[in-house]
Design a protein around this motif. Structure first.
Motif, mmCIF file in Angstrom:
data_model
loop_
_atom_site.group_PDB
_atom_site.id
_atom_site.type_symbol
_atom_site.label_atom_id
_atom_site.label_comp_id
_atom_site.label_asym_id
_atom_site.label_seq_id
_atom_site.Cartn_x
_atom_site.Cartn_y
_atom_site.Cartn_z
ATOM 1 N N LEU A 4 -3.591 -0.391 -5.756
ATOM 2 C CA LEU A 4 -4.014 0.261 -4.513
ATOM 3 C C LEU A 4 -5.363 -0.267 -4.053
ATOM 4 N N PHE A 5 -6.252 -0.480 -4.995
ATOM 5 C CA PHE A 5 -7.563 -1.037 -4.645
ATOM 6 C C PHE A 5 -7.396 -2.443 -4.053
ATOM 7 N N ILE A 6 -6.579 -3.263 -4.684
ATOM 8 C CA ILE A 6 -6.383 -4.642 -4.225
ATOM 9 C C ILE A 6 -5.723 -4.676 -2.848
ATOM 10 N N TYR A 7 -4.691 -3.859 -2.635
ATOM 11 C CA TYR A 7 -4.001 -3.848 -1.341
ATOM 12 C C TYR A 7 -4.941 -3.365 -0.239
ATOM 13 N N SER A 8 -5.699 -2.319 -0.523
ATOM 14 C CA SER A 8 -6.648 -1.795 0.463
ATOM 15 C C SER A 8 -7.713 -2.836 0.784
ATOM 16 N N ARG A 9 -8.210 -3.500 -0.230
ATOM 17 C CA ARG A 9 -9.243 -4.516 -0.026
ATOM 18 C C ARG A 9 -8.706 -5.668 0.824
ATOM 19 N N LEU A 19 0.821 -1.210 0.000
ATOM 20 C CA LEU A 19 0.000 0.000 0.000
ATOM 21 C C LEU A 19 0.856 1.263 0.000
ATOM 22 N N VAL A 20 1.872 1.314 0.855
ATOM 23 C CA VAL A 20 2.747 2.491 0.916
ATOM 24 C C VAL A 20 3.516 2.659 -0.390
ATOM 25 N N LEU A 69 -2.792 3.783 -14.208
ATOM 26 C CA LEU A 69 -3.799 2.724 -14.193
ATOM 27 C C LEU A 69 -3.310 1.496 -13.434
ATOM 28 N N GLY A 70 -2.085 1.093 -13.691
ATOM 29 C CA GLY A 70 -1.528 -0.073 -13.013
ATOM 30 C C GLY A 70 -1.455 0.105 -11.508
ATOM 31 N N GLN A 71 -1.011 1.265 -11.066
ATOM 32 C CA GLN A 71 -0.899 1.502 -9.630
ATOM 33 C C GLN A 71 -2.258 1.684 -8.973
ATOM 34 N N SER A 72 -3.208 2.291 -9.672
ATOM 35 C CA SER A 72 -4.523 2.503 -9.063
ATOM 36 C C SER A 72 -5.228 1.168 -8.822
ATOM 37 N N LEU A 73 -5.106 0.227 -9.742
ATOM 38 C CA LEU A 73 -5.698 -1.086 -9.538
ATOM 39 C C LEU A 73 -5.028 -1.786 -8.355
ATOM 40 N N PHE A 98 2.020 5.656 -7.269
ATOM 41 C CA PHE A 98 0.856 6.264 -7.898
ATOM 42 C C PHE A 98 1.038 7.787 -7.998
ATOM 43 N N ALA A 99 1.487 8.399 -6.906
ATOM 44 C CA ALA A 99 1.740 9.849 -6.915
ATOM 45 C C ALA A 99 2.819 10.192 -7.941
#
Length: 101
Positions: A84-89, A58-59, A78-82, A65-66
């Protein structure tokens, strides 16, 4: 020395240099997750994914992503945003499971 560093990293300004260093820090955090997972697995003698793996993901993913946004790279964004969703989930599922116990 300063100009040599800028030339070596192929950047034009100190701002660009700081973004490159920021991106490298994110990549290091992201890479650390594999070391965490490997060490945890070796300790128990089987493949495991410790909680620290998801936090490193996540970190590192958030920093990358930034950096991707700054670079304006839509594929990287796009790759990082997907991710981030998976790690958060995964962190949410772990939290929910622990609260239920």
């Amino acid at each position: 020395m300063h100009d040599a560093i800028l030339d070596f990293l192929n950047v034009d300004s100190d701002v660009e240099l700081w973004w490159v260093l920021f991106g490298l820090a994110g990549q290091l955090a992201f890479t650390a997750r594999f070391l965490v997972q490997w060490i945890a697995s070796e300790k128990v003698g089987r493949s495991v994914i410790p909680l620290a793996f998801w936090y490193c993901s996540l970190v590192g993913g958030a920093v990358l992503f930034a950096y991707a946004l700054y670079r304006g790279d839509p594929v990287f964004v796009l790759g990082q945003s997907l991710g981030l969703f998976i790690y958060s989930r995964n962190l949410w599922l772990i939290r929910r499971e622990r609260r239920a116990q």
